[in-house]
Design a protein around this motif. Structure first.
Motif, mmCIF file in Angstrom:
data_model
loop_
_atom_site.group_PDB
_atom_site.id
_atom_site.type_symbol
_atom_site.label_atom_id
_atom_site.label_comp_id
_atom_site.label_asym_id
_atom_site.label_seq_id
_atom_site.Cartn_x
_atom_site.Cartn_y
_atom_site.Cartn_z
ATOM 1 N N UNK A 145 0.799 -1.089 -0.041
ATOM 2 C CA UNK A 145 0.047 -0.100 -0.025
ATOM 3 C C UNK A 145 0.733 1.113 -0.068
ATOM 4 N N UNK A 146 2.008 1.245 0.606
ATOM 5 C CA UNK A 146 2.715 2.254 0.702
ATOM 6 C C UNK A 146 3.539 2.630 -0.617
ATOM 7 N N UNK A 147 3.900 1.524 -1.225
ATOM 8 C CA UNK A 147 4.171 1.505 -2.652
ATOM 9 C C UNK A 147 3.292 1.991 -3.747
ATOM 10 N N UNK A 148 2.101 1.627 -3.516
ATOM 11 C CA UNK A 148 1.071 2.128 -4.356
ATOM 12 C C UNK A 148 0.680 3.671 -4.028
ATOM 13 N N UNK A 149 1.045 3.948 -2.803
ATOM 14 C CA UNK A 149 0.535 5.607 -2.729
ATOM 15 C C UNK A 149 2.115 6.329 -2.721
ATOM 16 N N UNK A 150 3.139 5.692 -3.458
ATOM 17 C CA UNK A 150 4.325 6.699 -3.445
ATOM 18 C C UNK A 150 5.093 6.928 -2.188
ATOM 19 N N UNK A 151 4.773 6.231 -1.218
ATOM 20 C CA UNK A 151 5.312 6.564 0.384
ATOM 21 C C UNK A 151 6.839 5.779 0.348
ATOM 22 N N UNK A 152 7.615 6.128 0.836
ATOM 23 C CA UNK A 152 8.889 5.414 1.050
ATOM 24 C C UNK A 152 8.829 4.173 1.848
ATOM 25 N N UNK A 153 9.370 3.063 1.411
ATOM 26 C CA UNK A 153 9.627 1.955 2.212
ATOM 27 C C UNK A 153 10.473 1.953 3.085
ATOM 28 N N UNK A 154 11.478 2.330 2.949
ATOM 29 C CA UNK A 154 12.808 2.086 4.087
ATOM 30 C C UNK A 154 13.097 3.239 4.544
ATOM 31 N N UNK A 155 12.642 3.302 5.831
ATOM 32 C CA UNK A 155 12.624 4.523 6.505
ATOM 33 C C UNK A 155 13.376 4.226 8.142
ATOM 34 N N UNK B 138 8.124 1.171 9.717
ATOM 35 C CA UNK B 138 9.330 0.787 9.384
ATOM 36 C C UNK B 138 9.239 -1.091 8.478
ATOM 37 N N UNK B 139 9.840 -1.238 7.682
ATOM 38 C CA UNK B 139 9.620 -2.549 6.920
ATOM 39 C C UNK B 139 10.023 -3.653 7.376
ATOM 40 N N UNK B 140 9.648 -4.785 6.815
ATOM 41 C CA UNK B 140 10.468 -6.283 6.749
ATOM 42 C C UNK B 140 11.757 -5.941 6.271
ATOM 43 N N UNK B 141 12.799 -7.072 5.981
ATOM 44 C CA UNK B 141 13.782 -6.912 5.664
ATOM 45 C C UNK B 141 13.843 -7.713 4.285
ATOM 46 N N UNK B 142 13.022 -7.123 3.254
ATOM 47 C CA UNK B 142 12.922 -7.245 1.959
ATOM 48 C C UNK B 142 13.332 -6.656 1.007
ATOM 49 N N UNK B 143 13.973 -6.727 -0.075
ATOM 50 C CA UNK B 143 13.851 -5.832 -1.306
ATOM 51 C C UNK B 143 12.347 -5.631 -2.010
ATOM 52 N N UNK B 144 12.354 -4.877 -2.685
ATOM 53 C CA UNK B 144 11.110 -4.045 -3.376
ATOM 54 C C UNK B 144 10.216 -4.587 -4.305
#
Length: 553
Positions: free
Chosen positions: A88-98, A105-111
């Motif tokens: 959903x963050x990727x859909x809305x253009x929000x940063x994943x890795x902060x 803050x995210x899981x330890x996975x590439x995007x």
């Protein structure tokens, strides 16, 4: 069975059946392998029908389960709601890795999986949803099965070219068996093939890289070598474990002494993976590297989990392993068999160019190593067995196809070993389908979160996708805490300032340990009386021993 680590009596019996059938049928194959024995026509035909029938049944069962679960409105696995939050963050253009903080803050996975899911969400209405994420996984699983079919056929095809009965020799049999074994393994790799997680896209891209590498070696083609590097680089952007398959490709090309291909392949992989890491690090102020490399490496290897893999997980594939053990004695005869691809590069199709056999052992070793390292890594669930089981099954089918072509007498015992493996993997399809009770408890938990959000910001620590504002998940938090050896300072300050109106978590919190700060700062604790789950895959939480609790300051 004390050597088994934390398994049920039913699972112990299943492993016992696998081991016993491997020993008995292996002894039969050994006795039949000493000469050019004639094939047991009727027995072999009956066994072929049974094996192909079971492959078809488990393939259809998986597809039916996937289609039924596709529209389920709640997370199928307890971490996958947070995966939807990431998409959903990727859909809305929000940063994943902060930086790890109170909001996200995210899981330890590439995007890459998240980007693919977000793109499909945008194409199907523009709203966060589990359905597009599951569609990516389902299509990836179907693609993976097709590649296994094509790759194994490629490796055993010369037998088909030299035999009037291609179903006997391999092209019409061992390719479908490889795909069928993969789909039959669905339940014992966590029932993961259709859920909202990264694993199946990673597997598809890795297998695509393997197939392209096989073509590169067979045709001595720089273009196919570069294409393989691209596929593996995309797999790396889905899951870091692709590094192992990239190294497997280096080993295979070096084994074949394809130095030109190796140079192109290695440079392309290094350039593509290196550039992607550099760009993502630059765009996230280094937080991509923190989550995707520093955090996983900080968790280390647990030796007790290595024991689980060696004594519990691998023995389930004992009939498949038996093919490896037996074939070692006859490896030269098997390796000398020839196999064409689609259109052999020689004008005489009666004597097609052999498929290089170096890719198979290199990638099988990397698949098994990847499963071992991931299983031994803190938090490794059954899904990490996927790559090991997939390559183990594919390699066994390719070897069996070549061996049975060289010695028709072993066909019946090899078919019987494949049948025993499929029987070992039997499961109840209905148990994987969400029930009305699962839906009801999911709605109850959603209603609880909605009511609490009237009081202010809510942290649903064990389940993503329920809060209006996505927040971090317990597993992501524990990964960061393992890395930082405690709560990160910004998050600790947030908890002590009572930023959240309430924290909802499965299992009564302890006042000591990593999560003790939550119970100390949010000391009013109430049991929400939810002790059954909407989860049908993986770790079942909430559960009678891990019910839902509400913490307030």
């Amino acid at each position: 069975m004390e050597f088994l680590v934390g398994v049920s009596a039913g699972m112990a019996a299943r492993i016992g059946f696998a081991a016993a059938s491997a020993l008995l049928l292996g002894a039969w194959a050994w006795s039949r392998s000493k000469g050019q024995n004639g094939e047991d026509g009727r027995l072999a035909a009956a066994l072929r029908v049974l094996v192909l029938g079971l492959c078809g049944f488990w393939s259809a069962a998986w597809l039916a389960i996937a289609l039924i679960r596709l529209s389920y409105p709640y997370e199928l696995e307890w971490c996958s709601g947070a995966m939807r939050d990431m998409a959903a963050r990727a859909l809305h253009g929000q940063p994943l890795y902060v930086a790890p903080g109170p909001g996200w803050f995210p899981y330890e996975y590439p995007p890459l999986y998240l980007w693919a899911s977000a793109l499909l969400m945008r194409l199907t209405g523009g709203e966060p949803s589990f359905v597009p994420m599951r569609i990516v996984s389902i299509l990836s699983t179907i693609g993976s099965a097709w590649i296994l079919f094509a790759w194994v056929n490629r490796l055993v095809a010369p037998a088909a070219a030299d035999d009037d009965r291609p179903a006997v020799a391999g092209r019409g049999f061992w390719g479908p068996v490889a795909a069928g074994l993969f789909l039959a393994s669905y339940r014992f790799t966590g029932a993961w093939y259709d859920i909202e997680r990264i694993d199946m896209l990673f597997l598809f891209l890795s297998l695509l890289g393997v197939l392209l590498l096989q073509r590169s070696v067979d045709r001595d083609s720089l273009a196919w070598s570069a294409a393989s590097a691209l596929a593996f680089s995309l797999a790396f952007l889905t899951k870091q474990q692709a590094i192992l398959f990239i190294l497997g490709g280096v080993a295979a090309l070096a084994w074949e002494r394809k130095w030109r291909l190796l140079g192109v392949y290695a440079l392309a992989c290094a350039a593509l993976c290196g550039a992607s890491v550099a760009m993502l690090n630059s765009a996230t102020d280094g937080w991509f590297g923190y989550y995707c490399f520093r955090v996983p490496l900080a968790n280390g290897i647990k030796l007790n989990l290595v024991r689980v893999y060696l004594l519990n997980d691998l023995p389930l594939f004992a009939p498949t392993l038996a093919i490896f053990v037996l074939s070692w004695r006859f490896r030269r005869r098997i390796e000398n068999e020839q196999s064409p691809l689609d259109d052999p590069p020689t004008p005489d199709t009666r004597h097609p160019t052999p498929a290089a056999f170096s890719v198979l052992p290199a990638m099988t070793a990397m698949g098994l190593l990847g499963s071992l390292l991931s299983r031994a890594h803190w938090g490794g669930d059954q899904n990490v067995l996927i790559t090991g089981y997939v390559f183990l099954g594919a390699a066994a089918c390719a070897i069996a196809g070549r061996w049975s072509a060289a010695n028709p007498g072993v066909r019946s015992p090899l078919y019987a070993l494949a049948l025993a493996q499929l029987l070992t993997l039997s499961y109840r399809p209905g148990a994987q389908i969400p029930s009305a009770a699962n839906r009801a408890v999911g709605e109850r938990y959603a209603a609880l979160i909605r009511s609490l959000e009237r009081e202010g910001p809510i942290l649903s620590l064990d389940h993503g996708s329920f809060t209006a504002t996505p927040r971090f998940h317990l597993m992501g938090l524990l990964d960061v805490m393992n890395t930082e050896k405690g709560l990160p300072a910004p998050l600790l300050a947030t908890v002590r300032s009572h930023y959240y109106a309430a924290i909802v978590m499965d299992a009564r919190p302890e006042t000591e340990g990593f999560l003790g700060e939550f119970a100390q700062s949010y000391h009013r604790i109430e049991n929400a009386d939810i002790s059954t789950s909407w989860i049908v895959t993986g770790f079942p939480t909430p559960s009678p021993g891990r019910s839902v609790w509400i913490l307030r300051p």
